[in-house]
Design a protein around this motif. Sequence first.
Motif, PDB file in Angstrom:
ATOM      1  N   THR A  86       6.096  -8.076   2.944  1.00  0.00           N
ATOM      2  CA  THR A  86       6.392  -7.791   4.349  1.00  0.00           C
ATOM      3  C   THR A  86       7.091  -8.968   5.018  1.00  0.00           C
ATOM      4  O   THR A  86       8.050  -8.792   5.762  1.00  0.00           O
ATOM      5  CB  THR A  86       5.091  -7.424   5.092  1.00  0.00           C
TER       6      THR A  86
ATOM      7  N   GLU B 227      10.600  -8.897   3.937  1.00  0.00           N
ATOM      8  CA  GLU B 227      11.349  -7.844   4.643  1.00  0.00           C
ATOM      9  C   GLU B 227      11.740  -8.308   6.043  1.00  0.00           C
ATOM     10  O   GLU B 227      12.799  -7.976   6.556  1.00  0.00           O
ATOM     11  CB  GLU B 227      10.480  -6.577   4.779  1.00  0.00           C
TER      12      GLU B 227
ATOM     13  N   ILE C 187      -2.343   4.140   4.698  1.00  0.00           N
ATOM     14  CA  ILE C 187      -2.182   5.321   3.843  1.00  0.00           C
ATOM     15  C   ILE C 187      -0.747   5.819   3.936  1.00  0.00           C
ATOM     16  O   ILE C 187      -0.116   6.137   2.915  1.00  0.00           O
ATOM     17  CB  ILE C 187      -3.179   6.436   4.263  1.00  0.00           C
ATOM     18  N   ASP C 188      -0.206   5.862   5.150  1.00  0.00           N
ATOM     19  CA  ASP C 188       1.188   6.293   5.326  1.00  0.00           C
ATOM     20  C   ASP C 188       2.126   5.407   4.509  1.00  0.00           C
ATOM     21  O   ASP C 188       3.012   5.890   3.809  1.00  0.00           O
ATOM     22  CB  ASP C 188       1.589   6.215   6.808  1.00  0.00           C
ATOM     23  N   GLN C 189       1.926   4.094   4.620  1.00  0.00           N
ATOM     24  CA  GLN C 189       2.803   3.148   3.936  1.00  0.00           C
ATOM     25  C   GLN C 189       2.749   3.347   2.416  1.00  0.00           C
ATOM     26  O   GLN C 189       3.771   3.381   1.752  1.00  0.00           O
ATOM     27  CB  GLN C 189       2.392   1.707   4.303  1.00  0.00           C
TER      28      GLN C 189
ATOM     29  N   VAL D 274       1.806   6.010   0.673  1.00  0.00           N
ATOM     30  CA  VAL D 274       2.414   7.275   0.251  1.00  0.00           C
ATOM     31  C   VAL D 274       3.936   7.135   0.248  1.00  0.00           C
ATOM     32  O   VAL D 274       4.613   7.576  -0.681  1.00  0.00           O
ATOM     33  CB  VAL D 274       1.944   8.435   1.156  1.00  0.00           C
ATOM     34  N   ALA D 275       4.479   6.477   1.262  1.00  0.00           N
ATOM     35  CA  ALA D 275       5.931   6.295   1.322  1.00  0.00           C
ATOM     36  C   ALA D 275       6.451   5.493   0.132  1.00  0.00           C
ATOM     37  O   ALA D 275       7.569   5.695  -0.327  1.00  0.00           O
ATOM     38  CB  ALA D 275       6.313   5.605   2.633  1.00  0.00           C
ATOM     39  N   GLN D 276       5.614   4.598  -0.386  1.00  0.00           N
ATOM     40  CA  GLN D 276       6.022   3.786  -1.548  1.00  0.00           C
ATOM     41  C   GLN D 276       5.939   4.553  -2.862  1.00  0.00           C
ATOM     42  O   GLN D 276       6.359   4.047  -3.898  1.00  0.00           O
ATOM     43  CB  GLN D 276       5.081   2.572  -1.697  1.00  0.00           C
TER      44      GLN D 276
ATOM     45  N   LEU E 218       0.096  -1.639  -7.555  1.00  0.00           N
ATOM     46  CA  LEU E 218       1.438  -1.408  -8.078  1.00  0.00           C
ATOM     47  C   LEU E 218       2.398  -1.026  -6.949  1.00  0.00           C
ATOM     48  O   LEU E 218       3.589  -1.353  -6.999  1.00  0.00           O
ATOM     49  CB  LEU E 218       1.418  -0.356  -9.196  1.00  0.00           C
TER      50      LEU E 218
ATOM     51  N   TYR F 150       3.092  -4.343  -5.400  1.00  0.00           N
ATOM     52  CA  TYR F 150       3.904  -5.084  -6.381  1.00  0.00           C
ATOM     53  C   TYR F 150       5.350  -4.578  -6.363  1.00  0.00           C
ATOM     54  O   TYR F 150       6.294  -5.360  -6.477  1.00  0.00           O
ATOM     55  CB  TYR F 150       3.269  -4.916  -7.761  1.00  0.00           C
ATOM     56  N   SER F 151       5.530  -3.273  -6.194  1.00  0.00           N
ATOM     57  CA  SER F 151       6.896  -2.753  -6.173  1.00  0.00           C
ATOM     58  C   SER F 151       7.615  -3.227  -4.907  1.00  0.00           C
ATOM     59  O   SER F 151       8.789  -3.593  -4.954  1.00  0.00           O
ATOM     60  CB  SER F 151       6.912  -1.222  -6.302  1.00  0.00           C
TER      61      SER F 151
ATOM     62  N   ARG G 140      10.852  -5.689  -5.001  1.00  0.00           N
ATOM     63  CA  ARG G 140      12.095  -5.394  -4.274  1.00  0.00           C
ATOM     64  C   ARG G 140      12.585  -6.639  -3.542  1.00  0.00           C
ATOM     65  O   ARG G 140      13.774  -6.965  -3.559  1.00  0.00           O
ATOM     66  CB  ARG G 140      11.827  -4.253  -3.290  1.00  0.00           C
TER      67      ARG G 140
ATOM     68  N   TYR H  56      -0.124  -6.197   5.153  1.00  0.00           N
ATOM     69  CA  TYR H  56       1.000  -5.417   5.687  1.00  0.00           C
ATOM     70  C   TYR H  56       1.094  -5.517   7.211  1.00  0.00           C
ATOM     71  O   TYR H  56       2.180  -5.601   7.766  1.00  0.00           O
ATOM     72  CB  TYR H  56       0.852  -3.927   5.334  1.00  0.00           C
ATOM     73  N   PHE H  57      -0.054  -5.435   7.874  1.00  0.00           N
ATOM     74  CA  PHE H  57       0.012  -5.159   9.310  1.00  0.00           C
ATOM     75  C   PHE H  57      -0.521  -6.248  10.235  1.00  0.00           C
ATOM     76  O   PHE H  57      -0.231  -6.229  11.417  1.00  0.00           O
ATOM     77  CB  PHE H  57      -0.719  -3.840   9.605  1.00  0.00           C
TER      78      PHE H  57
END
Lengths: 247, 638
Positions: free
Chosen positions: B51, B54, B124-126, B128-130, B168, B171-172, B176, B449-450
């Motif tokens: 994050t 990013e 959870i949203d984050q 799933v998006a990954q 994972l 990690y992805s 990135r 993340y947040f």
Amino acid sequence: MKITLKVWRQQNGKTPGNFNTYTLPDVSEDMSFLEMFDVLNDELIRKGEDPIAFDHDCREGICGMCSMYINGRAHGPLTGTTTCQLHMRHFNDGDTIVVEPWRASAFPIIKDLMVDRSAFDRVIQAGGFISVNTGNAVDANSIPIPKEDADKAFDAAACIGCGACVATCKNASAMLFVSAKVSQLALLPQGQPERHLRVKKMVEVMDEEGFGNCTNTGACEVECPKGISLDHIARMNRDYLVSNIVD
Amino acid sequence: MILDAKIPEGPIAEKWTRYKATIPLVNPANKRNIEIIVVGTGLAGASAAATLGEMGYKVKAFCFQDSPRRAHSIAAQGGINAAKNYSNDGDSVHRLFYDTIKGGDYRSREANVHRLAEVSTAIIDQCVAQGVPFAREYGGLLDNRSFGGVQVSRTFYAKGQTGQQLLLGAYSALSRQIGRKQVQIFSRHEMLDVVIIDGKARGIIARDLITGKLERHFGHAVVLATGGYGNVFFLSTNAMGSNTTAIWKAHKKGAFFGNPCFTQIHPTCIPVSGDHQSKLTLMSESLRNDGRIWVPKKKDDSRKAVDIPEEERDYYLERRYPAFGNLVPRDIASRAAKERCDAGYGVGSSKMAVYLDFSDSIRRLGKDVIEARYGNLFEIYEKITGEDPYTTPMRIYPAVHYTMGGLWVDYNLMTTIPGLYATGECNFSDHGANRLGASALMQGLADGYFVLPITIGEFLSKDIRTKAIPTDHPEFEKAEKEAQERIARLMSIKGSKPVDHFHKELGKVMWEYCGMARNAEGLQKAKKMVQDIRTSFWKEVIIPGSADETNQELEKALRVADFLELGELMIDDAFDRNESCGGHFREEYQTEDGEALRDDNNYAYVSAWEYKGDNQAEVLHKEPLVFENVKLVQRSYK
């Protein structure tokens, strides 16, 4: 149980290695394979000798760090099992066991049974992800995914990146590893926007890293401790072909 | 020093929103010039590094494993909590907040826990998006299960491999950013010290585990995400490499240590089988959704489990806690198992185990359903024990699993050293005296993340004019020299006993006297024992080979040397806390029916210990816990 071990010893990547023989007179059948190495190393250290270097961490079959080639098989004789989950009850009193590191030019030896698998990381860095920054996501349930697809994606995502597929392949091909990630993301709606670019980039880096080609012998599937299926290689090949046509 | 938790003003449900809106920011052009070090690549570290990358910061990430994907978050099995209320069972942010405070036996900080509950849904949203493949229903929507200590189904899961899938995902995201050159990764590196310049954390000393070379790395800020210290007990469910070195070194440089004695003993682990055992394996708490825990009603019953008729079985959790039954929180389930075994009702050859039985569920739901839910866990169990849990009940016993204690942090997750942050399991912040199941993954990702990427702006916004400090600065030199000398001293001992010998000794003392049950007398005795083990370690340890090469024994020795110091602080902390709460059970303080007896008048505080120098007593500081939104009551699951 009495066990004789023939273990590959190599000081570092620059010096040649050789097999050393060790005898353990009293191995308990409840020990894991790595615990047997703990016992052997304890003995070596007490004698002032250099213990055998080997990779290991979680010891519950999920981190993918352990990596021994045992009697000519990646992770030893049991299917669906990592070295750390292999127990001595599967061997017999008096057995001689040969232990080697993963052998592949893309996985150079560091010391004894330790190898460098960072090539796998570089393949993932090339495209094994969905480009979504933190905070960009929509509500999780706004992307319904058929259970069957989600389950298939999970099966691919179960790969632990241990490298057994490469070690066991006569060509040292990384197709099973790479295809597991390509396939996981290709099966999910979130993975569609980058689907074609992803497979091309990952295959490109896979080739650069010196992994061999796939000749569909299926040895990787047999030795994969997580049962990753050859179907994923087929799916990746199809996606790779399509991505070239699309261009 | 007065501890300031920097909790924002306002009603609890608005604190985070208001604070976020007013926190100073670093503009994109300045972010490019700011470097951040992140140590550890588990859920908290990987998500933070990704994050921050990013956002445009220059990040250096470190892990001791050969790849960031192998951090021990990978082994978490059961799931991750979030207040989504997809199950329509009355869940809400407030309920998750309340459950977590109560589950922690009222020893955590309200504002932090509420923030955790608030950001849980975005996690959870984050994920799933990954592309994290959570379990789904046939309609294509996400499935939930229940965990201990709550009465709603709010746990998202991916079979028994939720930690793997979440890690994972992180990690992805990290990979990135490595590909984009926003993050530089240093795997097979171990942090050996933090470098402090003009009172601020400005870098680390790390050892390259392949070449043995010591390296200096600068950062405008340093984020520790190095996990828990459960391996102080030698046997635990932690990975073999999990260690306390990073946070312990930070502690010795001035970061206060919060609640060191708060340790979680997980009730359902595979029991110890012999002296050679190197680690313990967890059987996920999710198994208690469908498994029933029991022991024979008769003492020393040596019949096989299947031969003991229903009426001669004591389902002691269902008997003692009818409201929550087998899903009581971990501390309570663990103590209840110990109580039965100590009283002579244990099973198996060691008599230190209880049964976890699935026969009812298999009859009710069919073997296929149970296999779909827990197949991989049953497989792990069979591999380790050689027994088939579909036909014979599992034998389980509590084991060290998680440490709620860790570096003291304020609301920004900053330690008492400015610019040094602690996230995930290595801080003390959210779980009080007992963590609820499926909340560790939630906290790791919430922090990474947040929370941290935003709160770190408060510190960095004042640092935009600070140029990178060259690593030939005297403080870097000094810290490297200290690390070098410590290594040289260890190598020069050339004693006769391997590192593991001392680690096992330490573990036995900690488990016996500072484990599931503690008392003043035992703790005093243990303190002396740990000091003695430490003394003999520094006289008698043997480390073959040299420090200028791959040397796994040296790696272990450096870690165990720190465990030997931390162990004593845990004992001091347990001795100070004259009450029982959560996982901290002081035998002197219990109710008539054997439940933990808190003392809110005297102990409703976070203990924050300050290091004062080698062989000097640490100084205890207290952060009073103020509860404005939850009423303190005797925790009951009956």
